[in-house]
Design a protein around this motif. Structure first.
Motif, PDB file in Angstrom:
ATOM      1  N   VAL A 104       0.836  -1.208   0.000  1.00 40.09           N
ATOM      2  CA  VAL A 104       0.000   0.000   0.000  1.00 40.09           C
ATOM      3  C   VAL A 104       0.869   1.256   0.000  1.00 40.09           C
ATOM      4  CG1 VAL A 104      -1.650   1.333   1.360  1.00 40.09           C
ATOM      5  CG2 VAL A 104      -1.988  -1.123   1.059  1.00 40.09           C
ATOM      6  N   LEU A 105       1.868   1.307   0.870  1.00 43.86           N
ATOM      7  CA  LEU A 105       2.695   2.509   0.966  1.00 43.86           C
ATOM      8  C   LEU A 105       3.509   2.741  -0.312  1.00 43.86           C
ATOM      9  CD1 LEU A 105       4.001   2.341   4.643  1.00 43.86           C
ATOM     10  CD2 LEU A 105       2.184   3.770   3.710  1.00 43.86           C
ATOM     11  N   SER A 106       4.157   1.695  -0.802  1.00 49.16           N
ATOM     12  CA  SER A 106       5.007   1.868  -1.985  1.00 49.16           C
ATOM     13  C   SER A 106       4.180   2.164  -3.236  1.00 49.16           C
ATOM     14  CB  SER A 106       5.852   0.617  -2.200  1.00 49.16           C
ATOM     15  OG  SER A 106       5.032  -0.533  -2.346  1.00 49.16           O
ATOM     16  N   SER A 107       3.070   1.472  -3.416  1.00 49.25           N
ATOM     17  CA  SER A 107       2.242   1.701  -4.598  1.00 49.25           C
ATOM     18  C   SER A 107       1.625   3.094  -4.573  1.00 49.25           C
ATOM     19  CB  SER A 107       1.148   0.632  -4.683  1.00 49.25           C
ATOM     20  OG  SER A 107       1.705  -0.655  -4.778  1.00 49.25           O
ATOM     21  N   ALA A 108       1.209   3.555  -3.387  1.00 46.84           N
ATOM     22  CA  ALA A 108       0.647   4.901  -3.290  1.00 46.84           C
ATOM     23  C   ALA A 108       1.701   5.957  -3.565  1.00 46.84           C
ATOM     24  CB  ALA A 108       0.031   5.108  -1.912  1.00 46.84           C
ATOM     25  N   LEU A 109       2.901   5.761  -3.054  1.00 44.51           N
ATOM     26  CA  LEU A 109       3.965   6.753  -3.256  1.00 44.51           C
ATOM     27  C   LEU A 109       4.374   6.835  -4.722  1.00 44.51           C
ATOM     28  CD1 LEU A 109       5.796   8.729  -1.744  1.00 44.51           C
ATOM     29  CD2 LEU A 109       7.445   6.869  -1.478  1.00 44.51           C
ATOM     30  N   VAL A 110       4.568   5.681  -5.355  1.00 39.28           N
ATOM     31  CA  VAL A 110       4.969   5.680  -6.767  1.00 39.28           C
ATOM     32  C   VAL A 110       3.826   6.177  -7.649  1.00 39.28           C
ATOM     33  CG1 VAL A 110       5.792   4.248  -8.668  1.00 39.28           C
ATOM     34  CG2 VAL A 110       6.614   3.837  -6.349  1.00 39.28           C
ATOM     35  N   GLY A 111       2.601   5.760  -7.339  1.00 35.32           N
ATOM     36  CA  GLY A 111       1.460   6.232  -8.112  1.00 35.32           C
ATOM     37  C   GLY A 111       1.288   7.734  -8.021  1.00 35.32           C
ATOM     38  N   TYR A 112       1.550   8.298  -6.853  1.00 32.50           N
ATOM     39  CA  TYR A 112       1.467   9.750  -6.708  1.00 32.50           C
ATOM     40  C   TYR A 112       2.539  10.435  -7.559  1.00 32.50           C
ATOM     41  CZ  TYR A 112       1.964  14.370  -4.619  1.00 32.50           C
ATOM     42  OH  TYR A 112       2.065  15.730  -4.428  1.00 32.50           O
ATOM     43  N   ILE A 124       0.195   0.219  -8.591  1.00 35.27           N
ATOM     44  CA  ILE A 124       0.717   1.535  -8.948  1.00 35.27           C
ATOM     45  C   ILE A 124      -0.181   2.196  -9.991  1.00 35.27           C
ATOM     46  CG2 ILE A 124       2.612   2.701 -10.141  1.00 35.27           C
ATOM     47  CD1 ILE A 124       4.531   0.782  -8.761  1.00 35.27           C
ATOM     48  N   PHE A 125      -0.585   1.426 -10.979  1.00 37.86           N
ATOM     49  CA  PHE A 125      -1.506   1.953 -11.993  1.00 37.86           C
ATOM     50  C   PHE A 125      -2.832   2.364 -11.368  1.00 37.86           C
ATOM     51  CE2 PHE A 125      -5.135   0.800 -14.702  1.00 37.86           C
ATOM     52  CZ  PHE A 125      -4.996   1.746 -15.696  1.00 37.86           C
ATOM     53  N   LEU A 126      -3.351   1.541 -10.459  1.00 37.98           N
ATOM     54  CA  LEU A 126      -4.628   1.851  -9.820  1.00 37.98           C
ATOM     55  C   LEU A 126      -4.525   3.134  -8.998  1.00 37.98           C
ATOM     56  CD1 LEU A 126      -7.535   0.868  -9.310  1.00 37.98           C
ATOM     57  CD2 LEU A 126      -6.657  -0.379  -7.328  1.00 37.98           C
ATOM     58  N   MET A 127      -3.462   3.277  -8.222  1.00 35.12           N
ATOM     59  CA  MET A 127      -3.304   4.479  -7.411  1.00 35.12           C
ATOM     60  C   MET A 127      -3.080   5.712  -8.283  1.00 35.12           C
ATOM     61  SD  MET A 127      -3.817   3.485  -4.382  1.00 35.12           S
ATOM     62  CE  MET A 127      -3.532   5.120  -3.754  1.00 35.12           C
ATOM     63  N   ARG A 128      -2.341   5.561  -9.367  1.00 28.42           N
ATOM     64  CA  ARG A 128      -2.131   6.697 -10.268  1.00 28.42           C
ATOM     65  C   ARG A 128      -3.451   7.200 -10.819  1.00 28.42           C
ATOM     66  NH1 ARG A 128      -1.991   7.025 -15.805  1.00 28.42           N
ATOM     67  NH2 ARG A 128      -0.818   8.792 -16.682  1.00 28.42           N
ATOM     68  N   GLN A 129      -4.320   6.285 -11.210  1.00 36.27           N
ATOM     69  CA  GLN A 129      -5.611   6.702 -11.755  1.00 36.27           C
ATOM     70  C   GLN A 129      -6.443   7.427 -10.712  1.00 36.27           C
ATOM     71  OE1 GLN A 129      -4.122   5.996 -14.705  1.00 36.27           O
ATOM     72  NE2 GLN A 129      -6.250   5.956 -15.355  1.00 36.27           N
ATOM     73  N   PHE A 130      -6.360   7.014  -9.480  1.00 34.35           N
ATOM     74  CA  PHE A 130      -7.105   7.710  -8.427  1.00 34.35           C
ATOM     75  C   PHE A 130      -6.543   9.097  -8.181  1.00 34.35           C
ATOM     76  CE2 PHE A 130      -9.341   3.884  -7.213  1.00 34.35           C
ATOM     77  CZ  PHE A 130     -10.468   4.379  -6.592  1.00 34.35           C
ATOM     78  N   PHE A 131      -5.216   9.210  -8.125  1.00 38.55           N
ATOM     79  CA  PHE A 131      -4.615  10.516  -7.885  1.00 38.55           C
ATOM     80  C   PHE A 131      -4.929  11.490  -9.010  1.00 38.55           C
ATOM     81  CE2 PHE A 131      -1.565   8.232  -5.014  1.00 38.55           C
ATOM     82  CZ  PHE A 131      -1.923   8.919  -3.872  1.00 38.55           C
ATOM     83  N   TRP A 182       1.223  13.115   2.000  1.00 38.28           N
ATOM     84  CA  TRP A 182       0.846  12.410   3.220  1.00 38.28           C
ATOM     85  C   TRP A 182      -0.399  13.000   3.879  1.00 38.28           C
ATOM     86  CZ3 TRP A 182       2.417   7.842   4.884  1.00 38.28           C
ATOM     87  CH2 TRP A 182       2.131   7.461   6.198  1.00 38.28           C
ATOM     88  N   GLN A 183      -0.517  14.306   3.898  1.00 38.65           N
ATOM     89  CA  GLN A 183      -1.584  14.945   4.656  1.00 38.65           C
ATOM     90  C   GLN A 183      -2.778  15.374   3.808  1.00 38.65           C
ATOM     91  OE1 GLN A 183       0.001  18.172   6.987  1.00 38.65           O
ATOM     92  NE2 GLN A 183       1.274  16.826   8.262  1.00 38.65           N
ATOM     93  N   ILE A 184      -2.583  15.514   2.506  1.00 45.37           N
ATOM     94  CA  ILE A 184      -3.681  15.993   1.660  1.00 45.37           C
ATOM     95  C   ILE A 184      -4.177  14.903   0.724  1.00 45.37           C
ATOM     96  CG2 ILE A 184      -4.320  17.674  -0.107  1.00 45.37           C
ATOM     97  CD1 ILE A 184      -2.357  19.619   1.132  1.00 45.37           C
ATOM     98  N   MET A 185      -3.257  14.276  -0.003  1.00 47.27           N
ATOM     99  CA  MET A 185      -3.668  13.325  -1.028  1.00 47.27           C
ATOM    100  C   MET A 185      -4.144  11.983  -0.462  1.00 47.27           C
ATOM    101  SD  MET A 185      -3.700  14.635  -3.952  1.00 47.27           S
ATOM    102  CE  MET A 185      -3.157  16.115  -4.796  1.00 47.27           C
ATOM    103  N   LEU A 186      -3.402  11.426   0.472  1.00 47.31           N
ATOM    104  CA  LEU A 186      -3.774  10.105   0.991  1.00 47.31           C
ATOM    105  C   LEU A 186      -5.165  10.085   1.620  1.00 47.31           C
ATOM    106  CD1 LEU A 186      -0.581   8.463   2.536  1.00 47.31           C
ATOM    107  CD2 LEU A 186      -1.730   7.996   0.371  1.00 47.31           C
ATOM    108  N   PRO A 187      -5.557  11.076   2.437  1.00 48.11           N
ATOM    109  CA  PRO A 187      -6.934  11.043   2.972  1.00 48.11           C
ATOM    110  C   PRO A 187      -8.012  11.093   1.889  1.00 48.11           C
ATOM    111  CG  PRO A 187      -5.575  12.537   4.265  1.00 48.11           C
ATOM    112  CD  PRO A 187      -4.771  12.172   3.054  1.00 48.11           C
ATOM    113  N   LEU A 188      -7.688  11.655   0.721  1.00 50.80           N
ATOM    114  CA  LEU A 188      -8.683  11.773  -0.340  1.00 50.80           C
ATOM    115  C   LEU A 188      -8.829  10.490  -1.160  1.00 50.80           C
ATOM    116  CD1 LEU A 188      -7.879  15.366  -1.649  1.00 50.80           C
ATOM    117  CD2 LEU A 188      -9.739  14.658  -0.130  1.00 50.80           C
ATOM    118  N   VAL A 189      -7.883   9.590  -1.042  1.00 48.67           N
ATOM    119  CA  VAL A 189      -7.930   8.345  -1.825  1.00 48.67           C
ATOM    120  C   VAL A 189      -8.031   7.135  -0.898  1.00 48.67           C
ATOM    121  CG1 VAL A 189      -6.704   9.308  -3.806  1.00 48.67           C
ATOM    122  CG2 VAL A 189      -5.400   8.280  -1.941  1.00 48.67           C
TER     123      VAL A 189
END
Length: 304
Positions: free
Chosen positions: A114-122, A182-189, A212-219
């Motif tokens: 979760v952490l790595s895919s969200a970071l790379v997707g962002y 990573i693809f899934l998180m990128r599409q959400f961001f 960390w404080q703005i994007m993650l709570p929104l996804v």
């Protein structure tokens, strides 16, 4: 004698609606029949898919004689309640220890993914850097590489590092991200308005703080989808622990069930009871996270 009562003739400008209720009723009836037929087909398919699980449960409540009987018994008679306690107390199947190993293994892999895919997707969605699209295409291309092709180099690497027989080969690679997630998180961001990031930068926020404080709570829905899919896949993983783990004290439930089967290959009642115990935590997890699981199926084709 003249009459004061006058008969009004129908106005030709008014629409004729006498036949519409009948037509509407027929259409409604056809739709009801079609809907009923669809539900019956879905119910039949659901029962067909539920049949193996039901057979596993009733086999866990039978003796070997009942299981091997040529006459099918759709309900155990008599019910053998002693199979479940016998499995829990069996020294060759330490259920609580293997349950703790499975929870640790699945939890660590889920956190890393979760952490790595969200970071790379962002990074692919929000940051601008040279070669971003090319690097993203290469990342997506890795999904076409069969896992068995990179298995031998990965095994040789961890053997050189002296990590065979530990959790490291199973957990550490998951902190490098998964191409699909990573693809899934990128599409959400990409669906989050860019004005939020711009306003945070104007206020002096750094890129990591924005993430960390703005994007993650929104996804959060996307994070939950990735977590559920990763947990389920790791819980059922058998090949990885089979290759990298050699200490029985580290076996997860998937490996423990295989070891128990080799010991009790003829005691089918105990084996089915052990299978029920292995499957039960997944059922509980799915009961609490089914909306995220179903949402993940519908979001796998989202477009940016």
């Amino acid at each position: 004698m003249s009459s004061d009562v006058r008969v009004r003739e129908p106005d030709a400008r008014l629409p004729v609606t006498a036949g519409r209720p009948i037509v509407h009723g027929r259409r409604h009836g056809r739709r009801a029949v079609v809907g009923l037929g669809r539900h019956l087909v879905l119910i039949a398919m659901s029962l067909l898919l539920f049949l193996p699980f039901y057979w596993m449960v009733i086999s866990a409540l039978k003796t070997n004689t009942q299981i091997l009987s040529p006459d099918l018994q759709w309900f155990p008679d008599p019910i053998t309640w002693g199979n479940l306690p016998a499995v829990l107390s069996h020294p060759g199947f330490p259920f609580l220890q293997m349950l703790a190993n499975s929870v640790f293994y699945s939890g660590a892999v889920t956190i890393g993914t979760v952490l790595s895919s969200a970071l790379v997707g962002y990074g692919f969605a929000r940051m601008r850097f040279p070669g971003r699209n090319l690097l993203f295409a290469v990342t997506m291309a890795t999904m076409m590489i069969p896992s068995l092709i990179i298995f031998i180099p990965t095994y040789v690497l961890f053997r050189t590092l002296g990590m065979i027989g530990t959790w490291a080969p199973l957990i550490a690679p998951q902190f490098l991200g998964s191409a699909f997630f990573i693809f899934l998180m990128r599409q959400f961001f990409l669906t989050v308005p860019g004005e939020l990031s711009d306003a945070a930068r104007v206020d002096g926020a750094g890129e990591f703080r924005i993430f960390w404080q703005i994007m993650l709570p929104l996804v959060k829905p996307a994070l939950a989808v990735v977590a559920v899919f990763t947990w389920l896949g790791t819980w059922n993983d058998f090949f990885g622990p089979l290759v990298y783990l050699s200490d029985p004290d580290l076996y997860p439930l998937s490996m423990g069930l295989f070891a128990f089967q080799s010991q009790r290959s003829t005691e089918w009642g105990l084996l089915m009871a052990a299978s029920v115990l292995v499957t039960l935590p997944l059922i509980v997890l799915f009961a609490f996270t089914q909306r995220y699981f179903l949402r993940g199926i519908s979001l796998s084709g989202i477009q940016g």
